[in-house]
Enzyme design. Structure first.
Site, short mmCIF file in Angstrom:
data_model
loop_
_atom_site.label_atom_id
_atom_site.label_comp_id
_atom_site.label_asym_id
_atom_site.label_seq_id
_atom_site.Cartn_x
_atom_site.Cartn_y
_atom_site.Cartn_z
N ARG A 280 0.88 -1.17 0.00
CA ARG A 280 0.00 0.00 0.00
C ARG A 280 0.92 1.21 0.00
O ARG A 280 2.05 1.14 0.50
CB ARG A 280 -0.88 0.04 1.27
CG ARG A 280 -2.03 -0.94 1.29
CD ARG A 280 -3.12 -0.59 0.28
NE ARG A 280 -4.27 -1.50 0.35
CZ ARG A 280 -4.41 -2.61 -0.36
NH1 ARG A 280 -3.47 -2.99 -1.20
NH2 ARG A 280 -5.50 -3.34 -0.24
N GLU B 228 -4.31 7.72 -4.30
CA GLU B 228 -4.75 7.03 -5.51
C GLU B 228 -6.12 7.54 -5.92
O GLU B 228 -7.01 7.56 -5.06
CB GLU B 228 -4.78 5.51 -5.28
CG GLU B 228 -3.39 4.96 -5.01
CD GLU B 228 -3.38 3.46 -4.68
OE1 GLU B 228 -4.45 2.81 -4.77
OE2 GLU B 228 -2.32 2.95 -4.33
N HIS C 235 -2.47 0.54 -9.42
CA HIS C 235 -2.98 -0.39 -8.40
C HIS C 235 -3.82 -1.49 -9.06
O HIS C 235 -5.04 -1.59 -8.87
CB HIS C 235 -3.82 0.35 -7.35
CG HIS C 235 -4.01 -0.45 -6.08
ND1 HIS C 235 -4.18 0.11 -4.86
CD2 HIS C 235 -4.03 -1.79 -5.87
CE1 HIS C 235 -4.31 -0.84 -3.93
NE2 HIS C 235 -4.23 -2.01 -4.54
C1 GLV Z 1 -5.39 -5.18 -3.66
O1 GLV Z 1 -4.58 -4.32 -3.41
C2 GLV Z 1 -5.96 -6.04 -2.65
O2 GLV Z 1 -5.79 -5.77 -1.46
O3 GLV Z 1 -6.65 -7.01 -3.02
#
Ligand code: GLV
Ligand code: GLV
Length: 325
Positions: free
Chosen positions: A237, A266, A285
């Site tokens: 993250r 984001e 992401h």
């Molecule tokens: C993506 O980042 C997830 O946590 O599935």
């Protein structure tokens, strides 16, 4: 009576259509900003919430007195205040396992793309600049037989290590809260303290969940410990690192390059200096986003939701203690 359900942001269409047949669905296309009147009205009667990235805190839960389950369409659940949900007896679920290999593929692809500068060279070819005389300016660095340090040896970390060790003959170091004998046996991984992992690795790959303990774990101090030739990959993250410190480390050449699937903000802000660095490879992401895996995640999240609504134990319940059978 049909159960009232809120869907936010993302659920594959065929799963959403199926859910609409069973429940009374209110759909919101974004997880932020959501505190408008329509959302508040839906919250007041909702029994379940399913979707991606909705920030669930006290304020939201106070507006949702009937909610029994919140089903995340992701493996990470840093958007959910689990302690508060547990206190209120609300189930929280996520989508582990179904996305493990897909995220590992993405992370390994990002590592390769960064090491071998693929996006930059793709632009070079497509902008018709390719000349016969390729100079060393175009070279990348090797991946095979190098040392990969993985921070967060969970299921995804292990799947990455498996690719790296068995496919690319890499030497694997890892840092994790607990030691992982299985990883040590299967991919010959060696445990290291964080500082030692940073010092010894050619590639540092961060894939730990974001928690109070991991928030901001990599700062300028940690990036400076990395090799000057080191490459940093983040699939965790944005907030597990201090992003401005990563920017400084890249600007001052404390590290060589970075591959990033996640950011503090984001979508990323247009003036973020990372966007102008040729040695930084960015993704929006998208670690788990293949057709196959997004569908599996949506199906699993929906299964979790329906189980919770029907007083059955959801397959991927996070806060087991709310389950009273
Ligand atoms: C993506 O980042 C997830 O946590 O599935
Ligand atoms: C998270 O990092 C996981 O391994 O599931």
């Amino acid at each position: 009576m049909r159960k009232k359900v809120i869907v936010v942001n993302r659920l594959e269409k065929e799963v959403l259509d199926g859910l609409k047949e069973k429940c009374d669905v209110t759909y919101f296309s974004t997880s932020s900003p959501l505190m408008d009147d329509n959302f508040k009205t839906a919250l007041a009667s909702a029994e379940g919430i399913i979707g991606l990235g909705l920030p669930v805190n006290n304020e939201l839960l106070d507006l949702a007195p009937n909610v029994k389950i919140i089903s995340n369409v992701s493996v990470g659940y840093n958007n959910l205040d689990i302690d508060e949900m547990t206190k209120r007896g609300i189930m929280a679920t996520n989508t582990p396992d179904v996305l493990t290999d897909t995220v590992a593929d993405t992370m390994f692809g990002l590592l390769l793309a960064t090491a071998r500068r693929m996006p930059e060279l793709d632009q070079y070819v497509k902008t018709r600049q390719w000349k016969a005389d390729l100079s060393a300016d175009f070279y990348g660095v090797d991946v095979h037989h190098k040392t990969l340090g993985i921070i967060g040896m969970g299921k995804i970390g292990f799947a990455i290590a498996h690719r790296a060790h068995h496919g690319f003959h890499m030497n694997i170091l890892y840092h994790n809260r607990s030691k992982k004998p299985e990883a040590e046996a299967n991919v010959n991984a060696s445990y290291r303290k964080l500082d030692d992992l940073l010092t010894e690795s050619d590639y540092v790959l961060l894939i730990t969940p974001l928690t109070k303990e991991t928030q901001g774990m990599l700062t300028l101090r940690e990036f400076k410990l990395m090799k000057k030739t080191g490459i940093f990959i983040n699939g965790s993250r944005g907030h597990t690192i201090v992003e401005k410190d990563l920017i400084t480390a890249l600007q001052t050449k404390e590290i060589a390059a970075a591959g990033l699937d996640v950011f503090e903000k984001e979508p990323i802000e247009p003036d973020n200096p990372l966007l102008d660095m040729p040695n930084v490879v960015t993704l929006p992401h998208i670690g788990s986003s293949t057709y196959e895996t997004e569908l599996k995640m949506s199906k699993l999240a929906c299964e979790n939701l329906l189980a919770g609504l029907n007083n059955e134990k959801p397959p991927s319940l996070i806060n087991e203690s709310v389950w009273k059978g």
